[in-house]
Enzyme design. Sequence first.
Site, PDB file in Angstrom:
ATOM      1  CG  ASP A  31      40.804 -10.372  42.751  1.00  0.00           C
ATOM      2  OD1 ASP A  31      41.599 -11.058  42.086  1.00  0.00           O
ATOM      3  OD2 ASP A  31      40.942 -10.183  43.980  1.00  0.00           O
ATOM      4  CG  ASN A  82      50.075 -12.714  38.566  1.00  0.00           C
ATOM      5  OD1 ASN A  82      50.728 -11.959  37.858  1.00  0.00           O
ATOM      6  ND2 ASN A  82      49.132 -12.286  39.387  1.00  0.00           N
ATOM      7  N   GLY A  88      54.006 -14.144  41.050  1.00  0.00           N
ATOM      8  CA  GLY A  88      52.973 -13.636  41.946  1.00  0.00           C
ATOM      9  C   GLY A  88      51.726 -14.500  42.042  1.00  0.00           C
ATOM     10  CD  GLN A  89      49.525 -19.778  39.591  1.00  0.00           C
ATOM     11  OE1 GLN A  89      50.572 -20.025  38.986  1.00  0.00           O
ATOM     12  NE2 GLN A  89      48.405 -20.459  39.397  1.00  0.00           N
ATOM     13  CG  HIS A  95      43.458 -16.987  38.335  1.00  0.00           C
ATOM     14  ND1 HIS A  95      44.165 -17.968  38.998  1.00  0.00           N
ATOM     15  CD2 HIS A  95      43.984 -15.814  38.742  1.00  0.00           C
ATOM     16  CE1 HIS A  95      45.070 -17.401  39.777  1.00  0.00           C
ATOM     17  NE2 HIS A  95      44.996 -16.086  39.629  1.00  0.00           N
ATOM     18  CG  HIS A  97      44.605 -11.328  37.652  1.00  0.00           C
ATOM     19  ND1 HIS A  97      44.217 -11.036  38.947  1.00  0.00           N
ATOM     20  CD2 HIS A  97      45.461 -12.375  37.751  1.00  0.00           C
ATOM     21  CE1 HIS A  97      44.825 -11.859  39.786  1.00  0.00           C
ATOM     22  NE2 HIS A  97      45.593 -12.684  39.088  1.00  0.00           N
TER      23      HIS A  97
END
Length: 109
Positions: A31, A82, A88-89, A95, A97
């Site tokens: 990230d 998310n 919180g996307q 994807h 995390h």
Amino acid sequence: MAEPCIFCDIVGGKYGTKFLYEDEACVAFADVKPMAPTHILVVPREHHPRLQAAAEEEKLLGRLMSVAAKVVKDRDFRVVVNDGADAGQTVYHLHVHVLSGRHFGWPPG
Ligand code: 5GP
Ligand code: ZN
């Protein structure tokens, strides 16, 4: 024409991003704004905007989890998806995390 998508570009190799893992279904890379000492994103090659839109893709979802576990090997880690704005996307390409290297509180924020 399809909407521009940063993760589709990364998966397509547009920026020469280093893949920590890759197979025919997904790739994993660091990230850009890590929230833990290790913060890896596991991203399907195929564009799905979010988990909710990919709920029928059992094989792919299983693969993402499997790869998440493989990229951190035997360390304790947290997996986060998310899904949607309130969760919180910010990037609308599915994807996972994978975070490790510190203690994570519960409940999450
Ligand atoms: P979300 O907020 O959608 O759950 O997560 C998106 C993640 O993608 C964020 O953690 C953000 O730092 C990361 N991200 C956004 N743009 C890029 C990029 O261009 N490269 C990389 N490596 N990560 C990105
Ligand atoms: Zn995409």
